[in-house]
Design an enzyme around this catalytic site. Structure first.
Site, PDB file in Angstrom:
ATOM      1  N   LYS A 197       0.766  -0.788   0.006  1.00  0.00           N
ATOM      2  CA  LYS A 197      -0.014   0.281   0.131  1.00  0.00           C
ATOM      3  C   LYS A 197       0.663   1.248  -0.041  1.00  0.00           C
ATOM      4  O   LYS A 197       1.419   1.709   1.135  1.00  0.00           O
ATOM      5  CB  LYS A 197      -0.783  -0.070   1.645  1.00  0.00           C
ATOM      6  CG  LYS A 197      -1.037   0.937   1.889  1.00  0.00           C
ATOM      7  CD  LYS A 197      -2.131   1.545   0.647  1.00  0.00           C
ATOM      8  CE  LYS A 197      -2.690   3.178   1.651  1.00  0.00           C
ATOM      9  NZ  LYS A 197      -1.918   4.538   0.953  1.00  0.00           N
ATOM     10  N   GLY A 249       6.073   5.713   8.704  1.00  0.00           N
ATOM     11  CA  GLY A 249       5.744   6.340   8.061  1.00  0.00           C
ATOM     12  C   GLY A 249       5.534   6.988  10.002  1.00  0.00           C
ATOM     13  O   GLY A 249       6.268   7.317  10.794  1.00  0.00           O
ATOM     14  N   SER A 250       4.342   7.911   9.923  1.00  0.00           N
ATOM     15  CA  SER A 250       4.228   9.105  11.406  1.00  0.00           C
ATOM     16  C   SER A 250       4.265   7.980  12.042  1.00  0.00           C
ATOM     17  O   SER A 250       3.830   6.447  12.573  1.00  0.00           O
ATOM     18  CB  SER A 250       3.453  10.085  10.969  1.00  0.00           C
ATOM     19  OG  SER A 250       2.262   8.859  11.208  1.00  0.00           O
ATOM     20  N   THR A 251       4.849   8.359  13.449  1.00  0.00           N
ATOM     21  CA  THR A 251       4.809   8.050  15.161  1.00  0.00           C
ATOM     22  C   THR A 251       3.371   7.705  14.647  1.00  0.00           C
ATOM     23  O   THR A 251       2.115   7.077  16.013  1.00  0.00           O
ATOM     24  CB  THR A 251       5.325   8.048  15.483  1.00  0.00           C
ATOM     25  OG1 THR A 251       7.221   8.568  16.023  1.00  0.00           O
ATOM     26  CG2 THR A 251       4.983   7.989  17.365  1.00  0.00           C
ATOM     27  N   GLU A 252       2.586   8.332  14.498  1.00  0.00           N
ATOM     28  CA  GLU A 252       1.137   8.632  15.362  1.00  0.00           C
ATOM     29  C   GLU A 252       0.447   7.336  14.901  1.00  0.00           C
ATOM     30  O   GLU A 252      -0.458   6.653  15.225  1.00  0.00           O
ATOM     31  CB  GLU A 252       0.779   9.727  14.905  1.00  0.00           C
ATOM     32  CG  GLU A 252      -1.363  10.564  15.417  1.00  0.00           C
ATOM     33  CD  GLU A 252      -2.069  11.446  14.955  1.00  0.00           C
ATOM     34  OE1 GLU A 252      -1.045  12.462  14.255  1.00  0.00           O
ATOM     35  OE2 GLU A 252      -2.902  11.852  14.431  1.00  0.00           O
ATOM     36  N   GLU A 271       9.047   1.637  11.267  1.00  0.00           N
ATOM     37  CA  GLU A 271       9.884   2.290  11.116  1.00  0.00           C
ATOM     38  C   GLU A 271       9.208   4.380  11.234  1.00  0.00           C
ATOM     39  O   GLU A 271       8.738   4.617  10.294  1.00  0.00           O
ATOM     40  CB  GLU A 271      10.602   2.106   9.292  1.00  0.00           C
ATOM     41  CG  GLU A 271      11.915   2.732  10.031  1.00  0.00           C
ATOM     42  CD  GLU A 271      11.806   4.218   9.637  1.00  0.00           C
ATOM     43  OE1 GLU A 271      11.824   5.102   9.781  1.00  0.00           O
ATOM     44  OE2 GLU A 271      12.291   3.636   7.909  1.00  0.00           O
ATOM     45  N   CYS A 305      13.288  10.690   7.272  1.00  0.00           N
ATOM     46  CA  CYS A 305      13.713   9.789   9.561  1.00  0.00           C
ATOM     47  C   CYS A 305      14.652  10.229   9.794  1.00  0.00           C
ATOM     48  O   CYS A 305      14.440  10.508  10.614  1.00  0.00           O
ATOM     49  CB  CYS A 305      12.717   8.405   9.051  1.00  0.00           C
ATOM     50  SG  CYS A 305      13.523   7.636   8.256  1.00  0.00           S
ATOM     51  N   GLU A 404       9.242  16.456  15.537  1.00  0.00           N
ATOM     52  CA  GLU A 404       9.727  15.892  13.542  1.00  0.00           C
ATOM     53  C   GLU A 404       9.533  17.287  12.922  1.00  0.00           C
ATOM     54  O   GLU A 404       8.022  17.348  12.349  1.00  0.00           O
ATOM     55  CB  GLU A 404       9.485  14.387  13.322  1.00  0.00           C
ATOM     56  CG  GLU A 404      10.194  14.348  12.247  1.00  0.00           C
ATOM     57  CD  GLU A 404       9.711  13.032  11.634  1.00  0.00           C
ATOM     58  OE1 GLU A 404       8.648  12.554  11.422  1.00  0.00           O
ATOM     59  OE2 GLU A 404      10.080  12.281  11.572  1.00  0.00           O
TER      60      GLU A 404
HETATM   61  P1  NDP Z   1       0.991   8.640   7.087  1.00  0.00           P
HETATM   62  O1  NDP Z   1       1.930   7.609   8.744  1.00  0.00           O
HETATM   63  O2  NDP Z   1       0.025   9.003   7.493  1.00  0.00           O
HETATM   64  O3  NDP Z   1       1.566   7.789   6.548  1.00  0.00           O
HETATM   65  C1  NDP Z   1       2.188   6.470   6.035  1.00  0.00           C
HETATM   66  C2  NDP Z   1       1.268   5.277   5.663  1.00  0.00           C
HETATM   67  O4  NDP Z   1       0.406   5.420   6.390  1.00  0.00           O
HETATM   68  C3  NDP Z   1       0.888   5.789   4.254  1.00  0.00           C
HETATM   69  O5  NDP Z   1       0.594   5.346   3.126  1.00  0.00           O
HETATM   70  C4  NDP Z   1      -0.968   6.578   4.266  1.00  0.00           C
HETATM   71  O6  NDP Z   1      -1.839   6.521   3.651  1.00  0.00           O
HETATM   72  C5  NDP Z   1      -1.086   5.014   5.547  1.00  0.00           C
HETATM   73  N1  NDP Z   1      -1.688   5.104   6.451  1.00  0.00           N
HETATM   74  C6  NDP Z   1      -2.281   6.482   7.296  1.00  0.00           C
HETATM   75  N2  NDP Z   1      -3.123   6.508   7.710  1.00  0.00           N
HETATM   76  C7  NDP Z   1      -3.067   4.871   8.086  1.00  0.00           C
HETATM   77  C8  NDP Z   1      -3.924   4.235   9.387  1.00  0.00           C
HETATM   78  N3  NDP Z   1      -4.449   4.297  10.175  1.00  0.00           N
HETATM   79  N4  NDP Z   1      -3.772   2.247   8.703  1.00  0.00           N
HETATM   80  C9  NDP Z   1      -2.679   2.342   7.925  1.00  0.00           C
HETATM   81  N5  NDP Z   1      -2.459   2.942   7.065  1.00  0.00           N
HETATM   82  C10 NDP Z   1      -2.573   4.287   7.351  1.00  0.00           C
HETATM   83  O7  NDP Z   1       2.333   9.752   7.233  1.00  0.00           O
HETATM   84  P2  NDP Z   1       2.087  11.697   6.151  1.00  0.00           P
HETATM   85  O8  NDP Z   1       2.462  11.021   5.158  1.00  0.00           O
HETATM   86  O9  NDP Z   1       0.411  11.930   7.041  1.00  0.00           O
HETATM   87  O10 NDP Z   1       2.713  12.425   7.323  1.00  0.00           O
HETATM   88  C11 NDP Z   1       2.667  12.810   8.374  1.00  0.00           C
HETATM   89  C12 NDP Z   1       4.480  12.988   9.094  1.00  0.00           C
HETATM   90  O11 NDP Z   1       4.790  12.173   9.371  1.00  0.00           O
HETATM   91  C13 NDP Z   1       5.037  13.574   8.453  1.00  0.00           C
HETATM   92  O12 NDP Z   1       4.893  14.872   8.131  1.00  0.00           O
HETATM   93  C14 NDP Z   1       6.285  13.316   8.638  1.00  0.00           C
HETATM   94  O13 NDP Z   1       6.745  13.376  10.231  1.00  0.00           O
HETATM   95  C15 NDP Z   1       5.789  11.535   8.826  1.00  0.00           C
HETATM   96  N6  NDP Z   1       6.630  10.331   8.394  1.00  0.00           N
HETATM   97  C16 NDP Z   1       7.412  10.389   8.577  1.00  0.00           C
HETATM   98  C17 NDP Z   1       8.176   9.157   8.172  1.00  0.00           C
HETATM   99  C18 NDP Z   1       9.451   8.237   8.089  1.00  0.00           C
HETATM  100  O14 NDP Z   1       9.900   7.865   7.050  1.00  0.00           O
HETATM  101  N7  NDP Z   1       9.484   7.575   9.338  1.00  0.00           N
HETATM  102  C19 NDP Z   1       7.655   8.592   6.206  1.00  0.00           C
HETATM  103  C20 NDP Z   1       6.489  10.190   6.208  1.00  0.00           C
HETATM  104  C21 NDP Z   1       5.662  11.437   6.953  1.00  0.00           C
HETATM  105  P3  NDP Z   1      -1.953   7.548   3.079  1.00  0.00           P
HETATM  106  O15 NDP Z   1      -0.847   8.170   2.288  1.00  0.00           O
HETATM  107  O16 NDP Z   1      -3.127   7.040   2.145  1.00  0.00           O
HETATM  108  O17 NDP Z   1      -2.918   8.558   3.643  1.00  0.00           O
END
Ligand code: NDP
Length: 501
Positions: A197, A249-252, A271, A305, A404
């Site tokens: 995904k 992706g994000s910690t949240e 990660e 990251c 971040e």
């Molecule tokens: P997200 O964590 O929302 O997105 C990462 C991935 O998770 C995307 O494929 C996203 O899909 C998917 N996703 C979103 N919500 C869910 C869920 N509830 N369950 C499963 N998968 C989900 O990051 P954002 O794009 O919103 O970026 C926000 C912040 O996150 C950035 O500003 C940065 O601080 C951090 N980030 C950190 C990264 C890293 O390398 N550690 C990489 C990217 C972001 P979709 O895109 O469709 O929402």
């Protein structure tokens, strides 16, 4: 690639993308979403629509999981020799190489980063990752353990490694193709079936990678791609037919994933974010350190990251380092990634631009001193461009020091006492990485031991390799990608006891 060939290729790709929506890849076929809905992916350099993409959701995830499960259980995959799996992965790497120009240009259009970097980092990096993991199927086995005799009986005990099953791989937009490769390669090497995904902002290279995997000869259903929004990711995470989730992706969202995985206790690796300290000692090669600090934060527009977003320079060299980094920031060329002289492309989206911009306002309001950048570069009126930005005069309590930002924003802090430095550097909810610049070998190793981070770079920064583990302490994640540890993420251990008496 010459400039004109990049521009021509980009124009050709745009025409192809505009002709029809990009469909999901399920069970070896490109299909529309069950809902029939699509969404737009934009070119961050212009804000224009680049393609319409199938908006996958729960119903599509159901189909992809069913296809992956069928393919995973099939004789053709389960009984495939380790050597044949190696050959498939090598063939996929060869196909990425053969299509390198197209993939690099596609990623530049979809993500924004300069084409020469998409070529180097996304494409060459992915080839290297697939070739590295192609080596593992023939080497990843169990062991024989010395448990005999037991109660007079001769006992043989051995372990085997088995693929974990169906793996859901959720990747972000900052390194779209290489993050996909980091997960897909070990998962396939371990013998899993996968559902990838990609992020909604950057779905295009994931779909192309899935097509190339089919061309390489992976059986239909072993590699599925479901594009869509977070709801598609959430459906994958909640699905009882998925055995493992790997997420970057994000910690949240990482925390939400952990909660959602509790349903069937699927295995999870994460990660997540970072706020990495980049530390300069007074005895360091200061010119090299300043260049690395600048590159460590501005590379990929700071959307990394491991970005070294907190500079800790010793008081005796603070001004020199900060002046040099500020100078770098002012000289970096921000522009369309298709242009060969662009050092930085745009941020990935308007949302990310707004986020970075809001942190510049927060930094100013908190009383930090803006030394460079902080706004849209002059002459770039459309797209999501942002100037490389440097703040000094910050404190450890400020939000620009703690949170971040995920953009080209450096927060510079001064230190004088080593104990205090280490405690400041470790005073973060994150623990992904750290950089240390010193010529004193003892000092370097003491710092490496004291820093709470999954990776410590000494007199270098941001080096990664599929052979060496990558992941975070604290809230930067769970588990390690790359190396043998990645193979372990996608497999289960079985212990077999045999009474030989
Ligand atoms: P997200 O964590 O929302 O997105 C990462 C991935 O998770 C995307 O494929 C996203 O899909 C998917 N996703 C979103 N919500 C869910 C869920 N509830 N369950 C499963 N998968 C989900 O990051 P954002 O794009 O919103 O970026 C926000 C912040 O996150 C950035 O500003 C940065 O601080 C951090 N980030 C950190 C990264 C890293 O390398 N550690 C990489 C990217 C972001 P979709 O895109 O469709 O929402």
């Amino acid at each position: 690639m010459t400039t004109s060939s990049v521009i021509e290729r980009a124009a050709g790709l745009k025409r192809t993308l505009a002709a029809s929506p990009q469909e999901l890849l399920i069970d070896g076929k490109r299909v529309a979403a069950v809902s029939g809905e699509t969404f737009e992916t934009l070119n961050p350099a212009t804000g224009e629509v680049l393609a319409r993409v199938a908006k996958g959701a729960a119903a599509d995830v159901d189909l992809a999981v069913a296809a992956a499960r069928r393919a995973f259980e099939q004789h053709a995959w389960r009984q495939m020799s380790a050597n044949d799996r190696t050959n498939l992965l090598l063939r996929l790497a060869d196909l990425i190489e053969r299509n390198a120009d197209e993939l690099a240009t596609l990623e530049c259009l979809d993500n924004g980063k300069p084409a020469r970097l998409t070529r180097l980092v996304e494409v060459e990096g992915s080839i290297k990752t697939f070739r590295y993991f192609a080596g593992w199927p023939t080497k990843f086995g169990g062991e024989t353990l010395p448990v005999s005799p037991r109660g007079g009986a001769q006992i043989l005990n051995y372990t085997t490694r088995e693929p974990i099953g169906v793996a859901g791989l959720i990747v972000p937009w900052n390194y779209p193709l290489s993050m996909a490769a980091w997960k897909v390669a070990p998962a396939l090497a371990a013998g899993c079936a996968v559902i990838l995904k990609p992020a909604e902002q950057t779905p295009l290279t994931a779909l192309r990678l899935g097509e190339l995997a089919l061309e390489a000869g992976f059986p239909p259903g072993i590699f599925n791609v479901v594009t869509g929004f977070g709801e598609a990711g959430a459906a994958l995470v909640a699905h009882a037919g998925v055995d493992k989730i790997a997420f970057t992706g994000s910690t949240e969202v990482g925390k939400a994933i952990v909660r959602a995985c509790a349903g069937n206790l699927k295995k999870v690796s994460l990660e997540l974010g970072g706020k990495s300290p980049h530390i300069v000692f007074p005895d360091a090669d200061l010119d090299a350190a300043a260049a690395a600090v600048a590159n460590g934060i501005f590379f990929n527009q700071g959307q990394t990251c491991t970005a070294g977003s907190r500079l800790y320079a010793h008081a005796s060299c603070f001004d020199r380092i900060v002046n040099a980094v500020t100078d770098f920031a002012r000289k970096l060329k921000v522009g369309d990634g298709l242009q060969p002289d662009s050092d930085l492309g745009p941020l990935v989206s308007q949302e990310q631009w707004d986020r970075v911009n809001s942190y510049v306002r927060i930094g100013r309001d908190e009383g930090a001193k803006l030394l460079a950048g902080g706004q849209r570069p002059a002459g770039l009126d459309r797209g999501y461009f942002f100037e490389p930005t440097v703040f000094a005069g910050a404190t450890g309590r400020m939000r620009i020091t703690r949170e971040e930002i995920f953009g080209p924003v450096l927060t510079a802090l001064e230190w004088a006492d080593i104990e205090d430095l280490i405690s400041q550097a470790n005073d973060s909810e994150y623990g992904l990485s750290a950089g240390v610049w010193t010529n004193d070998i003892k000092q370097a190793h003491r710092a490496a031991a004291a820093l709470k981070a999954g990776t410590v770079w000494i007199n270098c920064y941001n080096l990664v390799d599929p052979a060496t583990p990558f992941g975070g302490f604290k809230q930067s994640g769970w588990g390690r990608e790359h190396g043998r540890q990645a193979m372990e993420l996608y497999s289960e251990t079985k212990s077999v006891w045999v009474n030989l008496s």
